[in-house]
Scaffold this active site. Sequence first.
Site, PDB file in Angstrom:
ATOM      1  N   ARG A  50      36.845  31.409  53.485  1.00  0.00           N
ATOM      2  CA  ARG A  50      35.848  31.842  54.471  1.00  0.00           C
ATOM      3  C   ARG A  50      36.454  32.802  55.503  1.00  0.00           C
ATOM      4  O   ARG A  50      36.533  32.493  56.690  1.00  0.00           O
ATOM      5  CB  ARG A  50      35.213  30.638  55.166  1.00  0.00           C
ATOM      6  CG  ARG A  50      34.450  29.765  54.208  1.00  0.00           C
ATOM      7  CD  ARG A  50      33.555  28.784  54.929  1.00  0.00           C
ATOM      8  NE  ARG A  50      34.285  27.656  55.446  1.00  0.00           N
ATOM      9  CZ  ARG A  50      33.734  26.669  56.128  1.00  0.00           C
ATOM     10  NH1 ARG A  50      32.455  26.690  56.377  1.00  0.00           N
ATOM     11  NH2 ARG A  50      34.451  25.670  56.563  1.00  0.00           N
ATOM     12  N   ASP A  65      25.659  22.855  51.789  1.00  0.00           N
ATOM     13  CA  ASP A  65      25.965  21.677  52.606  1.00  0.00           C
ATOM     14  C   ASP A  65      25.264  20.409  52.121  1.00  0.00           C
ATOM     15  O   ASP A  65      25.458  19.334  52.703  1.00  0.00           O
ATOM     16  CB  ASP A  65      25.608  21.933  54.074  1.00  0.00           C
ATOM     17  CG  ASP A  65      26.683  22.729  54.793  1.00  0.00           C
ATOM     18  OD1 ASP A  65      27.780  22.887  54.230  1.00  0.00           O
ATOM     19  OD2 ASP A  65      26.428  23.189  55.920  1.00  0.00           O
ATOM     20  N   CYS A 113      36.732  22.632  58.199  1.00  0.00           N
ATOM     21  CA  CYS A 113      36.877  21.926  56.926  1.00  0.00           C
ATOM     22  C   CYS A 113      37.656  22.763  55.921  1.00  0.00           C
ATOM     23  O   CYS A 113      37.499  23.980  55.856  1.00  0.00           O
ATOM     24  CB  CYS A 113      35.497  21.610  56.341  1.00  0.00           C
ATOM     25  SG  CYS A 113      34.656  20.243  57.153  1.00  0.00           S
ATOM     26  N   ARG A 119      31.880  14.933  63.152  1.00  0.00           N
ATOM     27  CA  ARG A 119      31.641  16.349  63.420  1.00  0.00           C
ATOM     28  C   ARG A 119      30.197  16.743  63.126  1.00  0.00           C
ATOM     29  O   ARG A 119      29.712  17.741  63.655  1.00  0.00           O
ATOM     30  CB  ARG A 119      32.580  17.218  62.568  1.00  0.00           C
ATOM     31  CG  ARG A 119      34.052  17.093  62.941  1.00  0.00           C
ATOM     32  CD  ARG A 119      34.909  18.064  62.142  1.00  0.00           C
ATOM     33  NE  ARG A 119      34.333  19.389  62.198  1.00  0.00           N
ATOM     34  CZ  ARG A 119      34.050  20.132  61.132  1.00  0.00           C
ATOM     35  NH1 ARG A 119      34.281  19.676  59.927  1.00  0.00           N
ATOM     36  NH2 ARG A 119      33.532  21.336  61.273  1.00  0.00           N
ATOM     37  N   LYS A 127      23.268  20.804  64.132  1.00  0.00           N
ATOM     38  CA  LYS A 127      24.645  21.111  64.536  1.00  0.00           C
ATOM     39  C   LYS A 127      24.917  22.607  64.429  1.00  0.00           C
ATOM     40  O   LYS A 127      25.414  23.243  65.371  1.00  0.00           O
ATOM     41  CB  LYS A 127      25.632  20.353  63.659  1.00  0.00           C
ATOM     42  CG  LYS A 127      27.095  20.735  63.883  1.00  0.00           C
ATOM     43  CD  LYS A 127      28.020  20.004  62.947  1.00  0.00           C
ATOM     44  CE  LYS A 127      28.239  20.718  61.640  1.00  0.00           C
ATOM     45  NZ  LYS A 127      29.438  21.577  61.616  1.00  0.00           N
ATOM     46  N   ASN A 128      24.623  23.180  63.258  1.00  0.00           N
ATOM     47  CA  ASN A 128      24.954  24.590  63.031  1.00  0.00           C
ATOM     48  C   ASN A 128      24.157  25.521  63.932  1.00  0.00           C
ATOM     49  O   ASN A 128      24.622  26.601  64.300  1.00  0.00           O
ATOM     50  CB  ASN A 128      24.758  24.951  61.563  1.00  0.00           C
ATOM     51  CG  ASN A 128      25.802  24.299  60.667  1.00  0.00           C
ATOM     52  OD1 ASN A 128      26.871  23.903  61.130  1.00  0.00           O
ATOM     53  ND2 ASN A 128      25.499  24.167  59.385  1.00  0.00           N
TER      54      ASN A 128
END
Length: 422
Positions: A123, A308, A118, A400, A22-23
């Site tokens: 951040r 994560d 999220c 997601r 995903k990232n």
Amino acid sequence: MDSILVTGNGPLNGQIPIAGAKNACLTLMPATLLSEEPLTLTNAPRLSDIKTMTALLQSLGAEVSSLQDGQVLAMSSHDLTSQTADYEIVRKMRASNLVLGPLLARFGQAVVSLPGGCAIGARPMDLHVEGLEALGAEIELKDGYLHAKAPGGLEGAVHEMRFASVGATENIVMAATLAKGTTVLKNAAREPEIVDLVECLRKMGAQISGEGTSTVEIQGVDRLHGATHQVVTDRIELGTYMLAPAMCGGEVELLGGRMALVESFAAKLDAAGVKVEETPIGLKVARKNGRVNAVDVVTEPFPGFPTDLQAQMMALMCTAEGTSVLEERIFENRFMHAPELVRMGANIEVHGGTATVTGVERLKGAPVMATDLRASVSLILAGMAAEGETTVSRVYHLDRGYEHVVRKLEGVGAKIERIKGQ
């Protein structure tokens, strides 16, 4: 609103295919903005975040087609109509900020809303802004939008980041590909997703070296061309499913997994009493003996233990022999899953950025609520190892970052189903 119903059901056995990252995919997609020619991504994960990035690119005038059941993304930015990333789309996902560097590099201007995503800490965008300003950009914040311009184009520079931010590294590297001269980015993040981005950019004609180290050098070029690139395996999905047999027993092979993606994580599993071995087609995981041992964890930038995977590792430690200490050094406010695990009988004490977990023999099923993406899957794992039924609500977070999670876990023997909301 949908929920996931999980019933503790004993050992797991079989194979789980691991999707593209995903990232990585969310970083690769904005790279299409750097060129007029088509960029095609294969092994794309089928996730709601990918749909959000698709909508963002399309709002800028890019063409994005989803082919082969969503696993191929064909993109073209030959005729963009806007350089403004609107709040209504950007607020849904933090990775939306990755259009800033490419738009600024190619068009000399960009207006990008501050992002959402999220709720696991602030951040902020300051590291992105500092890096782009080092390349000559002029950036100001007005009404929740970053207004960036570089009328004469970006200029190569030497820049050292205060923190090895993954997103800032990606934004700066993409911007520097079209800057005049050479950019040297120091204290760069080293994650596999950045290496994957550089490999794609190189196929597009970029001149980059040093990816995977803390110093990346980019020699700017006049233009980039089209390319086809395969998205790297998702190391977070890989690590998540490695924990399933560690918690429930049995033996599971993760198809497409590579040790190089999860070395620090696999080392912690080994210390806890979980065997991980590489096979010709992936990674095979099984508990060595009965109950796992408590191990301490400190989250760090790659190649350290991934933030994560912290929530999922905490779920494992809930039934470990002894007491473990998990220290979160990447994001504040990332222990919101702890109270939910306590509802299932876990013994957890949180003090600031540290959680102390004293293992219990068995968790008990309970109704729990997902607070973010990784927390949601940690509660599913806990439910699979618990006695009785666990209902995980607010699982829209799950969509997601994990494709077909119910199907994949059912395939190795888990008793799990998705309950449609009213």
